[in-house]
Design a protein around this motif. Sequence first.
Motif, PDB file in Angstrom:
ATOM      1  N   LEU A   1       1.222  -1.167   2.911  1.00  0.00           N
ATOM      2  CA  LEU A   1       1.129  -0.075   1.933  1.00  0.00           C
ATOM      3  C   LEU A   1       1.395  -0.576   0.521  1.00  0.00           C
ATOM      4  CD1 LEU A   1       2.856   2.829   3.865  1.00  0.00           C
ATOM      5  CD2 LEU A   1       0.430   2.640   3.275  1.00  0.00           C
ATOM      6  N   ASP A   2       2.353  -1.465   0.376  1.00  0.00           N
ATOM      7  CA  ASP A   2       2.658  -2.031  -0.933  1.00  0.00           C
ATOM      8  C   ASP A   2       1.460  -2.788  -1.490  1.00  0.00           C
ATOM      9  OD1 ASP A   2       4.559  -2.652  -3.076  1.00  0.00           O
ATOM     10  OD2 ASP A   2       4.397  -4.715  -2.317  1.00  0.00           O
TER      11      ASP A   2
ATOM     12  N   ALA B   1      -1.720  -2.442  -0.641  1.00  0.00           N
ATOM     13  CA  ALA B   1      -2.817  -1.507  -0.892  1.00  0.00           C
ATOM     14  C   ALA B   1      -2.574  -0.705  -2.159  1.00  0.00           C
ATOM     15  CB  ALA B   1      -2.998  -0.573   0.300  1.00  0.00           C
ATOM     16  N   THR B   2      -1.337  -0.284  -2.371  1.00  0.00           N
ATOM     17  CA  THR B   2      -1.014   0.482  -3.573  1.00  0.00           C
ATOM     18  C   THR B   2      -1.235  -0.364  -4.816  1.00  0.00           C
ATOM     19  OG1 THR B   2       0.580   1.833  -2.389  1.00  0.00           O
ATOM     20  CG2 THR B   2       0.826   1.744  -4.764  1.00  0.00           C
ATOM     21  N   TYR B   3      -0.760  -1.599  -4.802  1.00  0.00           N
ATOM     22  CA  TYR B   3      -0.933  -2.472  -5.960  1.00  0.00           C
ATOM     23  C   TYR B   3      -2.413  -2.742  -6.217  1.00  0.00           C
ATOM     24  CZ  TYR B   3      -0.361  -6.091  -9.376  1.00  0.00           C
ATOM     25  OH  TYR B   3      -0.449  -6.814 -10.541  1.00  0.00           O
TER      26      TYR B   3
ATOM     27  N   GLY C   1      -4.838  -0.814  -5.566  1.00  0.00           N
ATOM     28  CA  GLY C   1      -5.364   0.413  -6.177  1.00  0.00           C
ATOM     29  C   GLY C   1      -5.055   0.483  -7.660  1.00  0.00           C
ATOM     30  N   TYR C   2      -3.831   0.121  -8.038  1.00  0.00           N
ATOM     31  CA  TYR C   2      -3.470   0.092  -9.462  1.00  0.00           C
ATOM     32  C   TYR C   2      -4.339  -0.896 -10.213  1.00  0.00           C
ATOM     33  CZ  TYR C   2       0.975   2.503  -8.469  1.00  0.00           C
ATOM     34  OH  TYR C   2       1.937   3.391  -8.093  1.00  0.00           O
TER      35      TYR C   2
ATOM     36  N   ARG D   1      -1.610  -9.681  -6.834  1.00  0.00           N
ATOM     37  CA  ARG D   1      -0.257  -9.482  -6.297  1.00  0.00           C
ATOM     38  C   ARG D   1       0.324 -10.829  -5.890  1.00  0.00           C
ATOM     39  NH1 ARG D   1       3.157  -5.130  -6.233  1.00  0.00           N
ATOM     40  NH2 ARG D   1       4.709  -5.457  -4.644  1.00  0.00           N
TER      41      ARG D   1
END
Length: 61
Positions: free
Chosen positions: A13-14, A16-18, A20-21, A57
């Motif tokens: 999730l971390d 994927a979230t990054y 997305g940002y 990332r």
Amino acid sequence: MTETIARGLARSLDRATYEGYRLGFEAAREEAALLAERAGAAALAARLRAMQPLPERGAAQ
């Protein structure tokens, strides 16, 4: 076992979230540049496009 699954899910999730940002930043930067061009502000559009993208990332900064 449950803790390992939870940690793996949190890492996924971390990431994927990054991502997305990062992609959202790139899209917003290009949209802003297009709007600046349409408004006749070519210099601003060029400066927007010259902005550094968000790093991958975990990349060294």
